[in-house]
Design an enzyme around this catalytic site. Structure first.
Site, PDB file in Angstrom:
ATOM      1  N   GLY A  37      -5.721  -7.277  23.551  1.00 24.55           N
ATOM      2  CA  GLY A  37      -5.334  -8.218  24.292  1.00 24.55           C
ATOM      3  C   GLY A  37      -3.384  -7.417  23.333  1.00 24.55           C
ATOM      4  CD  GLU A 158      -5.708  -6.775  14.849  1.00 15.87           C
ATOM      5  OE1 GLU A 158      -4.959  -6.162  13.442  1.00 15.87           O
ATOM      6  OE2 GLU A 158      -5.521  -7.874  15.518  1.00 15.87           O
TER       7      GLU A 158
END
Lengths: 236, 366, 295
Positions: A37, A158
């Site tokens: 997103g 991440e």
């Protein structure tokens, strides 16, 4: 068999700001779920809530079908749910092998630090400290730490940021091997190629809520998703 | 209980492979050497050696919380003072044997520290440091103002009420009664050696490693399953119980205590300085630090340069903080570690980002 | 009631000192993120400069006061450049700042002691006379001290909230990197904040040199009180809150000295802190992004 981890209708609000709105996800053994997103969508807050570091305003977490009585970052790790952090977060005064050995002390099963280092191609660095590690290896050490806690579910925030080439390939292989071993992975990342390569299911968030969920191919052509990413992702 | 790695061989948590027998032997040899060197020295030199050993013990105990666990605990004054005053009152006024007081006081301190930790560790960093400073300062105020019990600024003696002019009471430890400075030396050397070896063992085991992790990054530590609040509490309780016990021994050694022995500067800040100069988080650093902090001013006093001593102390402190924050022991350890690593690694290992991962994996392991 | 009012009046001068010192520390801490544990020594330096100029060199009081504040400011800048910025560049942790600050304090105290000795010194007040305000009596000079402090704080308030420099200060306090990116001379503004903060402490020292006795060790307690105030008002507090904090601390001390005992006065503030932190472990005003991390 119950999913390794279930998050049901998670809500996280800070004061008036609703960072995560009614998000549910399931992590089944042997799968990798990606959460993607635009920036500010609430992905990291979701990981924070699931990993216990941020309290949920409402929602339920279930670990292999059971609801834990109390949930915090260390409880989650001891319950087999380990997370990594954005950026490089390491113990500056410890060597690489000390890192992994320290991480393995609190698990319930036998973990060999040297085996972990080999999996992540860090054996030649075992006596170095974080300041002596190049970027890619420092990031790998972060993953090694998480693996050393012998988790059943891995939450990666991440992990691919800044990695290219062989570093990224190694990470991909590592995650796939981990999942193939009957474990579960939840992955947040911005590198679309990397995500689409690894994920069995993709969840797309925007503004704190889920706007799409499904197979990578489905999500990739979902108009709502394309709209949320208006302008295109740098790695698409 | 199943660490898959052999912690005792020290291969992982000990870059130099110094097994426990080696460490114990080193400690014993060092203690015996000091004892031998102390034979026939003047009373004041013996007093200095005893002071160094005592404060080395204080520094070693405070090292647990500050050096290893990384929490800026400046509340030592309260616990050390409690042990000291309890000791003086029990030996001088209530006529309890010291070993009973020691047990009771240490337990009370442990319980108090346990209960306190629930409250104080909710604060972090600067707030925690100032909070524990506040605890020390309030403790000092209690020592000064509760004069019916503590004798106020006038102090109290292990010989009982000052008017009675009694002789200092012995430190009654059931098996031995310690009275003479030489006997205190033996006791203190034993304590120092025990705490130092104990610290070295701790640093190689799960608890010590967890504390080091908490010191470096408590969020990362928690993410690895370390129960951070519990570990902080354990370090704090351990340090407090030790501090109380050492305070009791101190009171008997000096026989006469006043609140000025337990000011913030003496009992909270000075141990922190010792740890910092000597090397925080190490097993010998606090000893080195105590030797410097106590020994240098004493040496200067012999040459009538007392004020200079304080100035040197301040400058040395500033120097260490700006230039060598790992202290003496820390600096030596880095040097030694680098030497060992070079010896083990052989030719330098090439590795830059982007190099084939396969090639890296095939590099000979060290 | 009269006794209470008198106690409060007695505390007013102390409040002035605490306000100036605490606001100074607050400025340094919020703009530079440096916990300056030597801050109280600027107060001491200001006081002794005042003493040296007025008593030893015969310089008139008010110009000496200006010089005292300036000396403290200059010393502050020196410390910033030689010690604190270096520590910050090394990303030193709190221990390092604490020890560095206290080490500087030890050095300064020792230097002052070797020059001025340990006997308590005093500076004669420039104004004589008592003033009676209803049930309360105060010396004229003390009223002037309060007035000067209030004017100084008001001037500072104007500087921080209404001037360009103040805007830069606040920008720096909010987000250092962003401030640098938007072209603000981060280093210059930072040094300016340090100078002003130290100067305020020095001003307090100079003012109070004529109301209480001086020893080289009078700076430590104000340092601690300032940190207590800083902790209690918390990050992101307004100047006025810090001011209120100074008043509260002075009141607590004066009332303790008046009603419980003079020997307990210094500990009173710390008892207050301990009680406060049990209630609010993180301070009064919490920053918007402060989240409790469940470890």
């Amino acid at each position: 068999m119950a999913p390794l981890l279930e998050a049901e209708r998670v809500n996280v609000s800070f004061g008036g700001l609703r960072a995560v709105v009614d998000v549910s996800l399931e992590v089944r053994a042997g799968t990798c779920t990606a959460v993607i997103g635009p920036n500010g969508a609430g992905k990291t807050t979701l990981i924070n809530a699931i990993s216990g570091i941020t309290p949920m305003t409402s929602g339920t977490i279930r670990i292999q079908g059971k609801v834990p009585s109390r949930w915090s970052l260390s409880r989650a790790a001891r319950a087999g749910v380990t997370r990594t952090f954005q950026g490089t977060r390491l113990f500056n005064s410890m060597t690489v092998i000390e890192h992994v050995a320290t991480a393995s002390l609190n698990t319930g099963t036998a973990v060999d630090p040297r085996a972990i280092l080999e999996r992540l191609a860090l054996t030649h660095r075992q006596n170095d400290t974080p300041s002596e590690l190049p970027f890619g290896e420092a990031r790998r050490l972060g993953v090694a730490l998480a693996l050393a806690t012998d988790p059943r579910t891995l939450l990666l925030d991440e992990p691919g940021v800044g990695l290219t080439g062989q570093d990224l390939l190694l990470l991909t292989r590592c995650i796939k091997e981990f999942a193939a071993d009957g474990k579960g992975v939840v992955l947040v990342d911005h590198n679309m190629r990397f995500v689409m390569d690894i994920a069995d299911e993709v969840i797309v968030m925007e503004g704190g809520a889920v706007i799409a969920k499904g197979l990578p191919v489905e999500v990739r052509s979902n108009p709502a998703v394309l709209k949320a990413y208006l302008g295109g992702s740098p790695h698409a | 209980m199943k660490p898959a790695i052999d912690l005792r061989a020290g291969l992982v948590f000990d870059a130099f492979g110094l097994g426990l027998p080696v460490r114990i032997a080193t400690a014993v040899v060092a203690a015996v050497t000091v004892y031998a060197a102390a034979q026939g020295t003047s009373m004041s030199t013996l007093g200095t050696i005893n002071a160094v050993c005592l404060w080395a013990c204080v520094a070693l105990s405070v090292n647990l919380v500050i050096g290893i666990c990384g929490q800026m605990n400046l509340a030592n004054t309260a616990f050390m003072g409690f042990g000291a005053y309890a000791g003086v009152l029990s030996t001088g006024f209530w006529h309890w044997p010291a070993w009973i007081t020691l047990t009771v006081a240490a337990l009370v301190a442990g319980v108090a520290a346990w209960m306190l930790s629930a409250a104080i560790f909710r604060s972090k960093g600067l707030v925690f440091a100032v909070l524990t400073t506040a605890i020390s300062l309030v403790a000092y105020s209690v020592m000064v103002n509760w004069s019916s019990v503590t004798g106020g600024l006038g102090g109290i003696s292990t010989g009982g009420p000052l008017e009675d002019g009694g002789l200092p009471g012995a430190l009654d430890l059931a098996l031995v009664k310690i009275n003479e400075p030489m006997e205190y030396l033996v006791l203190l050397l034993t304590m120092t050696a025990a705490l130092s070896v104990g610290t070295s063992i701790l640093l190689r085991r799960k608890t010590g490693r967890s504390w080091l992790a908490v010191r470096e990054d408590e969020v990362l530590a928690a993410s690895l399953g370390i129960d951070v609040p519990r570990e902080k509490r354990r370090a704090f309780v351990a340090a407090s119980m030790l501090g109380t016990s050492i305070g009791l021994v101190y009171a008997h050694m000096v026989a006469f205590i006043t609140p000025d022995s337990f000011t913030f500067a003496h009992a909270a800040f000075a141990p922190l300085v010792m740890i910092m100069i000597g090397g925080s988080g190490t097993a010998v650093g606090p000893i080195i630090g105590a030797s410097i902090v106590i020994g240098v001013p004493e040496a200067l006093r012999a040459y009538e340069l007392e004020g200079l001593g304080t100035l040197i102390y301040g400058c040395l402190l500033l120097f260490v903080v700006l230039v060598a924050p790992t202290g003496v022991a820390g600096g030596l350890q880095s040097l030694a570690r680098r030497a060992v690593a070079h010896r083990r690694a052989g030719p330098a290992q090439p590795s830059t980002q982007g190099e084939p991962a396969a090639a890296e994996a095939k590099t000979p392991t060290v | 009631m009269d006794g209470l009012l008198q106690q409060i009046a007695n505390g007013a001068v102390l409040a002035s000192a605490y306000i100036l010192v605490a606001v100074g520390l607050y400025l340094i801490f919020s703009v530079l993120d440096i916990p300056n544990f030597a801050h109280g020594e600027m107060f001491t330096v200001g006081a002794f400069t005042q003493y040296a100029l007025v008593v030893q060199l015969g310089v008139p009081f008010w110009p000496s006061l200006a010089a005292a504040a300036a000396t403290a400011a200059a010393l502050g800048v020196l410390l910033e450049r030689t010690v604190f910025l270096r520590l910050r560049a090394k990303q030193a942790n709190l221990v390092a700042f604490l020890i560095a600050g206290l080490a500087v304090g030890i050095i300064l105290q020792e230097l002052l002691r070797s020059v001025f000795g340990t006997d308590a010194l005093a500076v004669p007040a420039p104004i004589e006379g008592l003033v009676t305000l209803g049930p309360v009596r105060m010396s004229m000079y003390r009223i002037v001290v309060i007035a000067v402090s209030l004017v100084s704080v008001a001037a500072l308030g104007w500087l921080v909230y209404r001037s360009t420099f103040g805007t830069r200060l606040r920008a720096l306090a909010l987000n250092r990197d962003l401030a640098a990116l938007s072209g603000i001379n981060v280093s210059g503004v930072g040094t300016g904040a340090f100078a002003i903060g130290s100067g305020l402490a020095g001003l307090a020292g100079g003012l109070l040199s004529a109301t209480s006795s001086l020893t080289p060790y009078i700076g430590f307690h104000p340092t601690l009180v300032s940190f207590v105030i800083l902790i209690m008002v918390g990050a992101g507090a307004r100047l006025a809150t810090v001011l209120a904090g100074g008043v509260v601390m002075a009141l607590v001390e004066s009332l303790t000295a008046g009603y419980i005992g003079n020997s307990m006065r210094e500990a009173a503030v710390f008892v207050l802190l301990i009680v406060f932190l049990v209630w609010r472990p993180h301070g009064l005003t919490r920053g918007a992004d402060a989240q409790p991390a469940r470890l």
